[in-house]
Design a protein around this motif. Sequence first.
Motif, mmCIF file in Angstrom:
data_model
loop_
_atom_site.group_PDB
_atom_site.id
_atom_site.type_symbol
_atom_site.label_atom_id
_atom_site.label_comp_id
_atom_site.label_asym_id
_atom_site.label_seq_id
_atom_site.Cartn_x
_atom_site.Cartn_y
_atom_site.Cartn_z
ATOM 1 N N GLU A 409 34.308 52.003 46.430
ATOM 2 C CA GLU A 409 35.237 52.150 45.321
ATOM 3 C C GLU A 409 36.480 52.931 45.735
ATOM 4 O OE1 GLU A 409 32.069 52.731 45.273
ATOM 5 O OE2 GLU A 409 31.088 51.870 43.493
ATOM 6 N N LEU A 413 40.340 51.466 45.919
ATOM 7 C CA LEU A 413 41.394 52.089 45.124
ATOM 8 C C LEU A 413 42.526 52.588 46.015
ATOM 9 C CD1 LEU A 413 39.260 54.094 42.516
ATOM 10 C CD2 LEU A 413 40.729 52.120 42.050
ATOM 11 N N LYS A 421 42.366 56.423 39.842
ATOM 12 C CA LYS A 421 41.957 55.580 38.733
ATOM 13 C C LYS A 421 40.517 55.111 38.936
ATOM 14 C CE LYS A 421 46.678 53.853 38.045
ATOM 15 N NZ LYS A 421 47.532 52.633 37.940
ATOM 16 N N GLU A 422 40.017 54.339 38.020
ATOM 17 C CA GLU A 422 38.681 53.769 38.122
ATOM 18 C C GLU A 422 38.785 52.247 38.198
ATOM 19 O OE1 GLU A 422 36.182 55.020 34.980
ATOM 20 O OE2 GLU A 422 36.150 57.136 35.583
ATOM 21 N N LEU A 423 37.835 51.673 38.870
ATOM 22 C CA LEU A 423 37.821 50.215 38.974
ATOM 23 C C LEU A 423 37.421 49.597 37.638
ATOM 24 C CD1 LEU A 423 36.062 49.644 42.440
ATOM 25 C CD2 LEU A 423 38.474 49.319 41.905
ATOM 26 N N GLU A 425 35.556 46.987 35.080
ATOM 27 C CA GLU A 425 34.131 46.645 35.054
ATOM 28 C C GLU A 425 33.808 45.451 35.934
ATOM 29 O OE1 GLU A 425 30.669 45.497 31.766
ATOM 30 O OE2 GLU A 425 32.651 46.208 31.123
ATOM 31 N N GLN A 428 33.812 46.508 39.532
ATOM 32 C CA GLN A 428 32.609 47.294 39.824
ATOM 33 C C GLN A 428 31.427 46.387 40.102
ATOM 34 O OE1 GLN A 428 31.934 50.116 36.675
ATOM 35 N NE2 GLN A 428 33.906 51.149 36.952
#
Length: 481
Positions: A409, A413, A421-423, A425, A428
């Motif tokens: 992850e 990124l 930030k976040e991946l 859904e 993921q």
Amino acid sequence: MESVVPGRGHRDQPFTIHEDAPSTADTEMLESASPEDDDNVEQMDDMADDMEGADDEDQESDYSASSDDEVVEDPYVLQDMEKLQNSFPGFREKYRLIKRIGEGTFSTVYKAEDLLYDDYDNSWDLDRDNDRYAPPPLRSGDGAEAQPSRRRKPKYVAVKKIYVTSSPSRIFNELDLLHDLRGCKAVCPLITAFRSADQVIAILPYFRHADFRDYFRDMTVTDMAIYLRSLFTALASVHSHNIIHRDIKPTNFLYNPATRRGVLVDFGLAEREGYDCKPCVCHEPMARRMKRAAVKKLAAMPRKGGYPRDDTRPSRRANRAGTRGFRAPEVLFKCTEQTTKIDIWSAGVILLTILSKRFPFFNSADDVEAMIEIATIFGWHRMQQTAALHGCMFETTIPTIGKSGFSFEAIILWSTNRSGKELPEDEQLAVEFLKRCMELDPSKRISAEEALRHEFLQLGLEQEAEGKGETGDDELDILKV
């Protein structure tokens, strides 16, 4: 001229090479071969020795170029095409060479028109029914002006010229494996093959595709799932025959984003699982593996930087064929009992390349650098465990290689400039699938059949079904997938 003709069976009816009866015409594509024809095969070096000689070079793909219809202007290419046509008597009556579409380490591939398409069985061609049910031209009596009958659109094939530098055993192995894989989904079938003296050519279906570098950065997660599902469909077919492709990479998977169909090609390095291998400690239970004297000796060695001056460890020889950057850890550690799981790792590298939008992702110059690149991601602790799995030892003093490494992850990124930030859904879910493919322990790595049941590869099934049957003007020779 001799022809190499695939039979109808598999291992019970082995692939044969034979010589046709003397004739002034070109060799016909016979449907069967006599038992005496097997004497024409002269075996030389075994495939393992032949592959070992190519280990230190990057294995290039035969289909490294996309199939754009540019006009051939290179005098060298024209001369090479002319020489090929003259090498096989009657070749011009069967095929019309158009251009060179790829050049690799062991062969060159040309696009050609199949002039005798209607004379043979073309079950490999998905679009053969489109012309069969085309509406007939209107007659003058039907209230319209008479129209000339429509000529069938040209049908194309790929002519693969295998270099004479390849040993007869390597050539025979590739054609034999292609013969066994006939009818497999998303795998390039062998139409026929010819031999004249020491020159061998294989006739394969022509598959129009795009250059991986032109579309992989624009792929959505659903596009990735459709791409990988087509690739793993091919791997499932190949692995069900206990065959290892050994060279999975984007240039060996011809994919057309418009039709969302792909085909696996280039079996020049492929081999049957278990061929010319010796038992490796990685297939033994952990308790028995730790009792081995060799592992104890490795663990007792002083852990210092550099190489030992007097290394008493026995040398190990294993198949290392493949392309740098796509070799699995067990290949780098010279596992002597490699399995089809090495193809799964390579497919995982392709997915990591797409997610990170960096090609090539791994860019090592040799196996040592390749280990360092993998260790940077997974950390030196897990690499030590992986080395011990194969009876080896891994040590490094490079300060940038941490104990735990980095998560996929974080890498994705960072490489896509989304740090902090976040991946999403769906990404993921793709990363979860990636972890199953790029598992350091091959016994824990996902299989092709299991991958096809994974939730990630279920994405886009409805879109793919809707897209079937939609082809461009030149989509006349798509493989059966």
